[in-house]
Design a protein around this motif. Structure first.
Motif, PDB file in Angstrom:
ATOM      1  N   UNK A 114       0.823  -1.207   0.000  1.00  0.00           N
ATOM      2  CA  UNK A 114       0.000   0.000   0.000  1.00  0.00           C
ATOM      3  C   UNK A 114       0.853   1.252   0.000  1.00  0.00           C
ATOM      4  N   UNK A 115       0.571   2.126   0.941  1.00  0.00           N
ATOM      5  CA  UNK A 115       1.269   3.413   1.003  1.00  0.00           C
ATOM      6  C   UNK A 115       2.424   3.351   1.997  1.00  0.00           C
ATOM      7  N   UNK A 116       3.245   4.382   1.943  1.00  0.00           N
ATOM      8  CA  UNK A 116       4.344   4.550   2.883  1.00  0.00           C
ATOM      9  C   UNK A 116       4.249   5.964   3.444  1.00  0.00           C
TER      10      UNK A 116
ATOM     11  N   UNK B 281       2.368   0.315   4.781  1.00  0.00           N
ATOM     12  CA  UNK B 281       1.078  -0.352   4.854  1.00  0.00           C
ATOM     13  C   UNK B 281       0.983  -1.434   3.790  1.00  0.00           C
ATOM     14  N   UNK B 282       0.399  -2.566   4.158  1.00  0.00           N
ATOM     15  CA  UNK B 282       0.157  -3.655   3.220  1.00  0.00           C
ATOM     16  C   UNK B 282      -1.063  -4.435   3.661  1.00  0.00           C
ATOM     17  N   UNK B 283      -1.572  -5.266   2.739  1.00  0.00           N
ATOM     18  CA  UNK B 283      -2.672  -6.178   3.111  1.00  0.00           C
ATOM     19  C   UNK B 283      -2.427  -7.541   2.514  1.00  0.00           C
TER      20      UNK B 283
ATOM     21  N   UNK C 281       1.063   5.740  -2.700  1.00  0.00           N
ATOM     22  CA  UNK C 281       1.059   4.307  -2.998  1.00  0.00           C
ATOM     23  C   UNK C 281       2.433   3.884  -3.526  1.00  0.00           C
ATOM     24  N   UNK C 282       2.920   2.732  -3.063  1.00  0.00           N
ATOM     25  CA  UNK C 282       4.189   2.205  -3.560  1.00  0.00           C
ATOM     26  C   UNK C 282       3.919   1.330  -4.782  1.00  0.00           C
ATOM     27  N   UNK C 283       4.639   1.549  -5.857  1.00  0.00           N
ATOM     28  CA  UNK C 283       4.478   0.771  -7.092  1.00  0.00           C
ATOM     29  C   UNK C 283       5.385  -0.455  -7.029  1.00  0.00           C
ATOM     30  N   UNK C 284       4.960  -1.455  -6.256  1.00  0.00           N
ATOM     31  CA  UNK C 284       5.750  -2.677  -6.078  1.00  0.00           C
ATOM     32  C   UNK C 284       4.919  -3.891  -6.431  1.00  0.00           C
ATOM     33  N   UNK C 285       5.599  -4.934  -6.925  1.00  0.00           N
ATOM     34  CA  UNK C 285       4.915  -6.198  -7.153  1.00  0.00           C
ATOM     35  C   UNK C 285       4.753  -6.912  -5.817  1.00  0.00           C
TER      36      UNK C 285
END
Length: 132
Positions: A54-56, A130-132, A95-99
């Motif tokens: 998610x975001x940082x 943040x992640x889910x 938002x982080x642009x990560x796989x």
């Protein structure tokens, strides 16, 4: 058991910088680099193989002219993380642009500014990913 035997003695001079390491490695390579930069890198295992990033967010003190840059990369395993290529520069609150990936590597670069022959450094108070 403890023998309390002195194994060696090292002279440190009039103004030692020895509270972190005897050789002053941290002072010479992080605190006092010629380019006024210091870097902190850490890897984190979320313990979840299906993470959607998610975001940082971070809180920092960046005196005028100094800056903090943060980059990240992710991978499924720690070994893959080490081998992974390009890091993605991130923006605070975005938002982080990560796989997807269980592991994330965070790289924080601190750039100081010279004011009256003194380095004025930024400081990072906290960082949340943040992640889910």
């Amino acid at each position: 058991g403890v023998t309390k035997k002195v194994t060696n003695t090292f002279k440190v001079g009039k103004g030692p910088y020895t509270y972190s390491d005897m050789l002053g490695y941290a002072f010479l390579t992080v605190t006092k680099r010629n380019d006024n930069k210091a870097t902190w890198i850490t890897n984190f295992d979320t313990s979840n193989p299906n993470v959607q990033w998610g975001t940082i967010d971070w809180k920092a003190d960046e005196p005028e002219g100094s800056k903090i840059d943060i980059s990240v990369k992710s991978a499924a395993t720690k070994d893959q993380l080490v081998q992974a290529g390009t890091k993605v520069k991130v923006t605070n609150g975005q938002q982080m642009a990560l796989s997807q990936g269980q592991w994330i590597q965070l790289e924080v670069t601190f750039t100081a500014v010279q004011v009256n022959n003194r380095n004025i450094s930024p400081s990072l108070q906290d960082i949340t990913i943040y992640w889910k």
